[in-house]
Design a protein around this motif. Structure first.
Motif, PDB file in Angstrom:
ATOM      1  N   PRO A  29       0.815  -1.219   0.000  1.00  0.00           N
ATOM      2  CA  PRO A  29       0.000   0.000   0.000  1.00  0.00           C
ATOM      3  C   PRO A  29       0.845   1.264   0.000  1.00  0.00           C
ATOM      4  CG  PRO A  29      -0.033  -1.037   2.158  1.00  0.00           C
ATOM      5  CD  PRO A  29       0.674  -1.990   1.246  1.00  0.00           C
ATOM      6  N   ILE A  30       0.337   2.282  -0.682  1.00  0.00           N
ATOM      7  CA  ILE A  30       0.969   3.596  -0.703  1.00  0.00           C
ATOM      8  C   ILE A  30       0.073   4.583   0.023  1.00  0.00           C
ATOM      9  CG2 ILE A  30       1.602   5.561  -2.165  1.00  0.00           C
ATOM     10  CD1 ILE A  30       2.629   3.672  -4.230  1.00  0.00           C
ATOM     11  N   ASN A  31       0.655   5.326   0.949  1.00  0.00           N
ATOM     12  CA  ASN A  31      -0.056   6.401   1.634  1.00  0.00           C
ATOM     13  C   ASN A  31       0.464   7.738   1.121  1.00  0.00           C
ATOM     14  OD1 ASN A  31      -1.043   4.285   3.162  1.00  0.00           O
ATOM     15  ND2 ASN A  31      -0.835   5.359   5.113  1.00  0.00           N
ATOM     16  N   LYS A  32      -0.408   8.526   0.506  1.00  0.00           N
ATOM     17  CA  LYS A  32      -0.028   9.884   0.107  1.00  0.00           C
ATOM     18  C   LYS A  32      -0.065  10.777   1.341  1.00  0.00           C
ATOM     19  CE  LYS A  32      -1.618   9.797  -4.691  1.00  0.00           C
ATOM     20  NZ  LYS A  32      -2.506  10.463  -5.688  1.00  0.00           N
ATOM     21  N   VAL A  33       1.040  11.419   1.627  1.00  0.00           N
ATOM     22  CA  VAL A  33       1.136  12.209   2.857  1.00  0.00           C
ATOM     23  C   VAL A  33       1.784  13.564   2.564  1.00  0.00           C
ATOM     24  CG1 VAL A  33       1.290  10.161   4.332  1.00  0.00           C
ATOM     25  CG2 VAL A  33       3.380  11.197   3.423  1.00  0.00           C
ATOM     26  N   PRO A  34       1.532  14.555   3.415  1.00  0.00           N
ATOM     27  CA  PRO A  34       2.220  15.849   3.260  1.00  0.00           C
ATOM     28  C   PRO A  34       3.684  15.725   3.639  1.00  0.00           C
ATOM     29  CG  PRO A  34       0.876  15.836   5.252  1.00  0.00           C
ATOM     30  CD  PRO A  34       0.557  14.569   4.521  1.00  0.00           C
ATOM     31  N   ILE A  35       4.477  16.681   3.218  1.00  0.00           N
ATOM     32  CA  ILE A  35       5.912  16.646   3.486  1.00  0.00           C
ATOM     33  C   ILE A  35       6.195  16.604   4.985  1.00  0.00           C
ATOM     34  CG2 ILE A  35       6.064  19.166   3.408  1.00  0.00           C
ATOM     35  CD1 ILE A  35       8.754  16.651   2.217  1.00  0.00           C
ATOM     36  N   GLU A  36       5.292  17.194   5.784  1.00  0.00           N
ATOM     37  CA  GLU A  36       5.490  17.204   7.231  1.00  0.00           C
ATOM     38  C   GLU A  36       5.517  15.794   7.817  1.00  0.00           C
ATOM     39  OE1 GLU A  36       4.109  21.111   5.917  1.00  0.00           O
ATOM     40  OE2 GLU A  36       3.313  19.067   5.618  1.00  0.00           O
ATOM     41  N   LYS A  37       4.706  14.901   7.243  1.00  0.00           N
ATOM     42  CA  LYS A  37       4.694  13.513   7.703  1.00  0.00           C
ATOM     43  C   LYS A  37       6.040  12.853   7.464  1.00  0.00           C
ATOM     44  CE  LYS A  37       3.230   9.332   8.803  1.00  0.00           C
ATOM     45  NZ  LYS A  37       2.933   8.929  10.193  1.00  0.00           N
ATOM     46  N   LEU A  38       6.596  13.052   6.274  1.00  0.00           N
ATOM     47  CA  LEU A  38       7.888  12.454   5.958  1.00  0.00           C
ATOM     48  C   LEU A  38       8.992  13.049   6.825  1.00  0.00           C
ATOM     49  CD1 LEU A  38       7.609  12.365   2.055  1.00  0.00           C
ATOM     50  CD2 LEU A  38       7.337  10.469   3.645  1.00  0.00           C
ATOM     51  N   ASN A  39       8.925  14.353   7.061  1.00  0.00           N
ATOM     52  CA  ASN A  39       9.950  14.997   7.887  1.00  0.00           C
ATOM     53  C   ASN A  39       9.876  14.539   9.337  1.00  0.00           C
ATOM     54  OD1 ASN A  39      10.854  16.415   5.663  1.00  0.00           O
ATOM     55  ND2 ASN A  39       9.665  18.260   6.125  1.00  0.00           N
ATOM     56  N   SER A  40       8.701  14.050   9.764  1.00  0.00           N
ATOM     57  CA  SER A  40       8.540  13.602  11.151  1.00  0.00           C
ATOM     58  C   SER A  40       9.352  12.342  11.448  1.00  0.00           C
ATOM     59  CB  SER A  40       7.060  13.352  11.452  1.00  0.00           C
ATOM     60  OG  SER A  40       6.606  12.177  10.797  1.00  0.00           O
ATOM     61  N   PHE A  41       9.815  11.655  10.394  1.00  0.00           N
ATOM     62  CA  PHE A  41      10.657  10.474  10.583  1.00  0.00           C
ATOM     63  C   PHE A  41      12.103  10.858  10.938  1.00  0.00           C
ATOM     64  CE2 PHE A  41       7.296   8.652   7.874  1.00  0.00           C
ATOM     65  CZ  PHE A  41       7.014   7.486   8.557  1.00  0.00           C
ATOM     66  N   ASN A  42      12.397  12.165  10.893  1.00  0.00           N
ATOM     67  CA  ASN A  42      13.752  12.664  11.162  1.00  0.00           C
ATOM     68  C   ASN A  42      14.778  12.062  10.206  1.00  0.00           C
ATOM     69  OD1 ASN A  42      12.917  14.327  13.287  1.00  0.00           O
ATOM     70  ND2 ASN A  42      13.209  12.711  14.824  1.00  0.00           N
ATOM     71  N   ILE A  43      14.384  11.992   8.944  1.00  0.00           N
ATOM     72  CA  ILE A  43      15.243  11.460   7.898  1.00  0.00           C
ATOM     73  C   ILE A  43      15.455  12.545   6.842  1.00  0.00           C
ATOM     74  CG2 ILE A  43      15.421   9.768   6.015  1.00  0.00           C
ATOM     75  CD1 ILE A  43      15.730   8.466   8.695  1.00  0.00           C
ATOM     76  N   SER A  44      16.689  12.730   6.442  1.00  0.00           N
ATOM     77  CA  SER A  44      16.974  13.689   5.373  1.00  0.00           C
ATOM     78  C   SER A  44      17.161  12.942   4.053  1.00  0.00           C
ATOM     79  CB  SER A  44      18.232  14.495   5.703  1.00  0.00           C
ATOM     80  OG  SER A  44      19.349  13.628   5.858  1.00  0.00           O
ATOM     81  N   ASN A  45      17.099  13.664   2.966  1.00  0.00           N
ATOM     82  CA  ASN A  45      17.316  13.103   1.627  1.00  0.00           C
ATOM     83  C   ASN A  45      16.372  11.953   1.297  1.00  0.00           C
ATOM     84  OD1 ASN A  45      19.538  14.869   1.217  1.00  0.00           O
ATOM     85  ND2 ASN A  45      20.862  13.459   2.346  1.00  0.00           N
ATOM     86  N   HIS A  46      15.108  12.066   1.731  1.00  0.00           N
ATOM     87  CA  HIS A  46      14.150  11.010   1.409  1.00  0.00           C
ATOM     88  C   HIS A  46      13.524  11.189   0.030  1.00  0.00           C
ATOM     89  CE1 HIS A  46      11.121  14.024   2.343  1.00  0.00           C
ATOM     90  NE2 HIS A  46      11.571  14.127   3.582  1.00  0.00           N
ATOM     91  N   HIS A  47      13.729  12.359  -0.571  1.00  0.00           N
ATOM     92  CA  HIS A  47      13.230  12.639  -1.919  1.00  0.00           C
ATOM     93  C   HIS A  47      11.733  12.343  -2.060  1.00  0.00           C
ATOM     94  CE1 HIS A  47      17.343  13.356  -3.223  1.00  0.00           C
ATOM     95  NE2 HIS A  47      17.691  12.160  -2.757  1.00  0.00           N
ATOM     96  N   GLY A  48      11.009  12.585  -0.982  1.00  0.00           N
ATOM     97  CA  GLY A  48       9.557  12.458  -1.043  1.00  0.00           C
ATOM     98  C   GLY A  48       9.027  11.049  -0.899  1.00  0.00           C
ATOM     99  N   CYS A  49       9.865  10.117  -0.409  1.00  0.00           N
ATOM    100  CA  CYS A  49       9.413   8.722  -0.355  1.00  0.00           C
ATOM    101  C   CYS A  49      10.142   7.952   0.737  1.00  0.00           C
ATOM    102  CB  CYS A  49       9.651   8.077  -1.714  1.00  0.00           C
ATOM    103  SG  CYS A  49       8.740   6.573  -1.998  1.00  0.00           S
ATOM    104  N   ILE A  50       9.369   7.363   1.660  1.00  0.00           N
ATOM    105  CA  ILE A  50       9.927   6.524   2.724  1.00  0.00           C
ATOM    106  C   ILE A  50       9.050   5.281   2.860  1.00  0.00           C
ATOM    107  CG2 ILE A  50      10.351   6.331   5.210  1.00  0.00           C
ATOM    108  CD1 ILE A  50      10.970   9.300   5.284  1.00  0.00           C
TER     109      ILE A  50
END
Length: 255
Positions: A61-82
């Motif tokens: 499954p793919i969850n479309k999320v705002p950038i804030e969700k991805l940044n909450s993982f404390n990961i850099s250079n994710h290029h919009g996908c984790i």
């Protein structure tokens, strides 16, 4: 009296993450199982399209999320996908069916349609394991994540019972029918009671989410519907409780 507390959601550990589109595609192609992919909602491009294709191929499954969700993982250079690595080893449905039949057992499967609360999923998994379900079948979309919290809620049952993740429950029902397995749906407005259904034969049971129940198109291709008789005038049982009652009836018929 002991107070009930909601299961606290935990952020995945960094060593359980796959970071970036290229790494996610490589992980899937190498056979690594992913629980789900978080994709920035506003991102586009060829690499993103490749991630979508790979996710569809491997029923992730793919969850479309705002950038804030991805940044909450404390990961850099994710290029919009984790992506989160799965703690569940998903199995192929046909292989599970064949294995059960070859052992001489009478198949009993449980399909979950639209159940999103991980506490319910955990409780359902515990009942499924205790009452002899051979495998739980879930769709790749519209179901709660089988993450660490779900496993904890299930008391580890999700790690002991086979789980098959499929692109389509409709297709899964077709596959069950082709293998001589009847499919029954729990429906509170059904005319038959649970004990009127022969669950001693090869069977699969569909449980729907508490809000919408079983998807109408899925209901149409079932072999029959049933309800749990109740003396109290109440709307419905909790789906986890209902599943436990139904699976106990199946076990009782089989023994």
């Amino acid at each position: 009296m002991k107070q009930f507390r909601h299961t606290q959601q935990h952020r995945p550990k960094k060593n359980t993450l796959v970071i970036g589109p290229k790494a996610i595609i490589e992980a899937l192609e190498s056979g690594k199982q992913l629980e789900r992919i978080y994709l920035q909602s506003a991102i586009h491009g060829a690499m993103v399209d490749d991630v979508r294709k790979a996710a569809d191929k491997y029923a992730v499954p793919i969850n479309k999320v705002p950038i804030e969700k991805l940044n909450s993982f404390n990961i850099s250079n994710h290029h919009g996908c984790i992506a989160v690595i799965s703690k569940i080893q998903y199995q192929d449905l046909q292989q599970v069916i064949s294995f059960i039949v070859e052992k001489g057992e009478t198949p009993l499967f449980l399909l979950l349609d639209g159940i999103t609360d991980i506490r319910n999923i955990g409780g359902i998994a515990r009942s499924a394991f205790c009452f002899g379900v051979n495998a739980i079948i879930i769709p790749d979309k519209g179901v709660g994540a089988l993450n660490e919290d779900a496993i904890l809620t299930s008391a580890g049952a999700l790690e002991k019972i086979p789980v098959c993740r499929v692109n389509s429950l409709m297709k899964a029902v077709d596959d069950l029918h082709l293998n001589g397995i009847k499919v029954f749906a729990s429906e509170m407005k059904a005319t038959k009671n649970i004990y009127d259904i022969n669950l001693a034969e090869p069977s699969a049971i569909i449980m729907g989410g508490e809000e919408h129940g079983v998807f109408p198109a899925l209901m149409k291709i079932c072999d029959d519907q049933f309800k749990i008789p109740m003396t109290g005038d109440f709307e419905s049982l909790n789906v986890s409780v209902a599943t436990g009652i139904i699976l106990y009836e199946a076990m009782k018929q089989r023994h």
